[in-house]
Design a protein around this motif. Structure first.
Motif, PDB file in Angstrom:
ATOM      1  N   TYR A  23       0.828  -1.210   0.000  1.00  0.00           N
ATOM      2  CA  TYR A  23       0.000   0.000   0.000  1.00  0.00           C
ATOM      3  C   TYR A  23       0.867   1.266   0.000  1.00  0.00           C
ATOM      4  O   TYR A  23       0.496   2.277  -0.588  1.00  0.00           O
ATOM      5  CB  TYR A  23      -1.013  -0.006   1.145  1.00  0.00           C
ATOM      6  CG  TYR A  23      -0.517   0.479   2.482  1.00  0.00           C
ATOM      7  CD1 TYR A  23      -0.710   1.795   2.876  1.00  0.00           C
ATOM      8  CD2 TYR A  23       0.132  -0.382   3.372  1.00  0.00           C
ATOM      9  CE1 TYR A  23      -0.268   2.257   4.101  1.00  0.00           C
ATOM     10  CE2 TYR A  23       0.574   0.059   4.604  1.00  0.00           C
ATOM     11  CZ  TYR A  23       0.375   1.382   4.962  1.00  0.00           C
ATOM     12  OH  TYR A  23       0.817   1.829   6.170  1.00  0.00           O
ATOM     13  N   LEU A  24       2.043   1.203   0.627  1.00  0.00           N
ATOM     14  CA  LEU A  24       2.947   2.354   0.613  1.00  0.00           C
ATOM     15  C   LEU A  24       3.614   2.521  -0.750  1.00  0.00           C
ATOM     16  O   LEU A  24       3.851   3.647  -1.195  1.00  0.00           O
ATOM     17  CB  LEU A  24       4.007   2.213   1.709  1.00  0.00           C
ATOM     18  CG  LEU A  24       3.496   2.338   3.141  1.00  0.00           C
ATOM     19  CD1 LEU A  24       4.602   2.057   4.138  1.00  0.00           C
ATOM     20  CD2 LEU A  24       2.871   3.700   3.382  1.00  0.00           C
ATOM     21  N   GLN A  25       3.887   1.420  -1.426  1.00  0.00           N
ATOM     22  CA  GLN A  25       4.447   1.496  -2.772  1.00  0.00           C
ATOM     23  C   GLN A  25       3.418   2.086  -3.738  1.00  0.00           C
ATOM     24  O   GLN A  25       3.759   2.881  -4.621  1.00  0.00           O
ATOM     25  CB  GLN A  25       4.895   0.115  -3.248  1.00  0.00           C
ATOM     26  CG  GLN A  25       6.092  -0.411  -2.454  1.00  0.00           C
ATOM     27  CD  GLN A  25       6.489  -1.800  -2.891  1.00  0.00           C
ATOM     28  OE1 GLN A  25       6.857  -2.003  -4.046  1.00  0.00           O
ATOM     29  NE2 GLN A  25       6.416  -2.755  -1.978  1.00  0.00           N
ATOM     30  N   THR A  39      -4.409   2.420   0.717  1.00  0.00           N
ATOM     31  CA  THR A  39      -3.564   3.492   0.185  1.00  0.00           C
ATOM     32  C   THR A  39      -4.311   4.824   0.197  1.00  0.00           C
ATOM     33  O   THR A  39      -3.767   5.842   0.638  1.00  0.00           O
ATOM     34  CB  THR A  39      -3.130   3.167  -1.260  1.00  0.00           C
ATOM     35  OG1 THR A  39      -2.374   1.959  -1.267  1.00  0.00           O
ATOM     36  CG2 THR A  39      -2.307   4.288  -1.860  1.00  0.00           C
ATOM     37  N   CYS A  40      -5.535   4.805  -0.289  1.00  0.00           N
ATOM     38  CA  CYS A  40      -6.333   6.039  -0.346  1.00  0.00           C
ATOM     39  C   CYS A  40      -6.597   6.587   1.045  1.00  0.00           C
ATOM     40  O   CYS A  40      -6.531   7.807   1.258  1.00  0.00           O
ATOM     41  CB  CYS A  40      -7.634   5.794  -1.105  1.00  0.00           C
ATOM     42  SG  CYS A  40      -7.373   5.514  -2.868  1.00  0.00           S
ATOM     43  N   GLU A  41      -6.882   5.726   1.991  1.00  0.00           N
ATOM     44  CA  GLU A  41      -7.100   6.173   3.372  1.00  0.00           C
ATOM     45  C   GLU A  41      -5.828   6.791   3.947  1.00  0.00           C
ATOM     46  O   GLU A  41      -5.882   7.813   4.635  1.00  0.00           O
ATOM     47  CB  GLU A  41      -7.587   5.008   4.231  1.00  0.00           C
ATOM     48  CG  GLU A  41      -9.003   4.579   3.892  1.00  0.00           C
ATOM     49  CD  GLU A  41      -9.433   3.270   4.550  1.00  0.00           C
ATOM     50  OE1 GLU A  41      -8.576   2.582   5.171  1.00  0.00           O
ATOM     51  OE2 GLU A  41     -10.620   2.929   4.426  1.00  0.00           O
ATOM     52  N   PHE A  42      -4.686   6.168   3.631  1.00  0.00           N
ATOM     53  CA  PHE A  42      -3.396   6.696   4.090  1.00  0.00           C
ATOM     54  C   PHE A  42      -3.150   8.086   3.504  1.00  0.00           C
ATOM     55  O   PHE A  42      -2.796   9.027   4.221  1.00  0.00           O
ATOM     56  CB  PHE A  42      -2.280   5.726   3.689  1.00  0.00           C
ATOM     57  CG  PHE A  42      -0.893   6.257   3.904  1.00  0.00           C
ATOM     58  CD1 PHE A  42      -0.341   6.318   5.173  1.00  0.00           C
ATOM     59  CD2 PHE A  42      -0.122   6.701   2.828  1.00  0.00           C
ATOM     60  CE1 PHE A  42       0.950   6.814   5.374  1.00  0.00           C
ATOM     61  CE2 PHE A  42       1.158   7.190   3.010  1.00  0.00           C
ATOM     62  CZ  PHE A  42       1.694   7.253   4.287  1.00  0.00           C
ATOM     63  N   LEU A  43      -3.352   8.226   2.190  1.00  0.00           N
ATOM     64  CA  LEU A  43      -3.114   9.518   1.537  1.00  0.00           C
ATOM     65  C   LEU A  43      -4.144  10.571   1.950  1.00  0.00           C
ATOM     66  O   LEU A  43      -3.823  11.762   2.009  1.00  0.00           O
ATOM     67  CB  LEU A  43      -3.100   9.355   0.018  1.00  0.00           C
ATOM     68  CG  LEU A  43      -1.906   8.587  -0.540  1.00  0.00           C
ATOM     69  CD1 LEU A  43      -2.044   8.399  -2.044  1.00  0.00           C
ATOM     70  CD2 LEU A  43      -0.589   9.281  -0.194  1.00  0.00           C
TER      71      LEU A  43
END
Length: 123
Positions: free
Chosen positions: A10-12, A52-56
């Motif tokens: 997800y970070l990649q 990923t979207c939640e992280f961003l």
């Protein structure tokens, strides 16, 4: 997309999305591809893209319009640069310094290589 074992997927994916923003492929307030579209194109589980979207979103790089999708935040470029800079300084720079120390590379030599890199890659 080729994934590395050294970092969570997800970070990649977050790095990939941030790169699209930095390359101006996605502008401020522009809709990014849907979670499903990204999952298909990147060949990953939609839940991974959602993470990923939640992280961003938490990092204020993108925002969600309920029922419509995710959009690039107004100051996303600034946020991405801060995020990437922080991660670079914490994770990559110490190893880089170690390598140049062990290889006895001085800063003048490094600077000339960096200038050559910029000229050949960012015309």
């Amino acid at each position: 997309m080729e994934f590395r074992d050294s970092q969570a997927i997800y970070l990649q994916i977050a790095d990939y999305l941030c790169e699209q923003i930095l390359l101006n492929k996605w502008q401020a307030d522009e809709r990014v591809p849907s979670v499903r579209e990204l999952a298909v194109s990147l060949e990953v589980n939609p839940n991974t893209v959602m993470r990923t979207c939640e992280f961003l979103q938490q990092k204020e790089v993108i925002y969600n319009k309920r029922g419509i999708g995710y959009f690039v935040a107004q100051d996303a470029v600034k946020k991405v640069k801060l995020l990437k800079k922080e991660r670079f300084l914490e994770n990559e720079l110490p190893q880089f310094f170690r390598s140049i120390y062990l290889l006895d590379i001085d800063l003048d030599e490094l600077k000339s290589h960096y200038e050559k890199f910029k000229r050949s890659n960012f015309k």
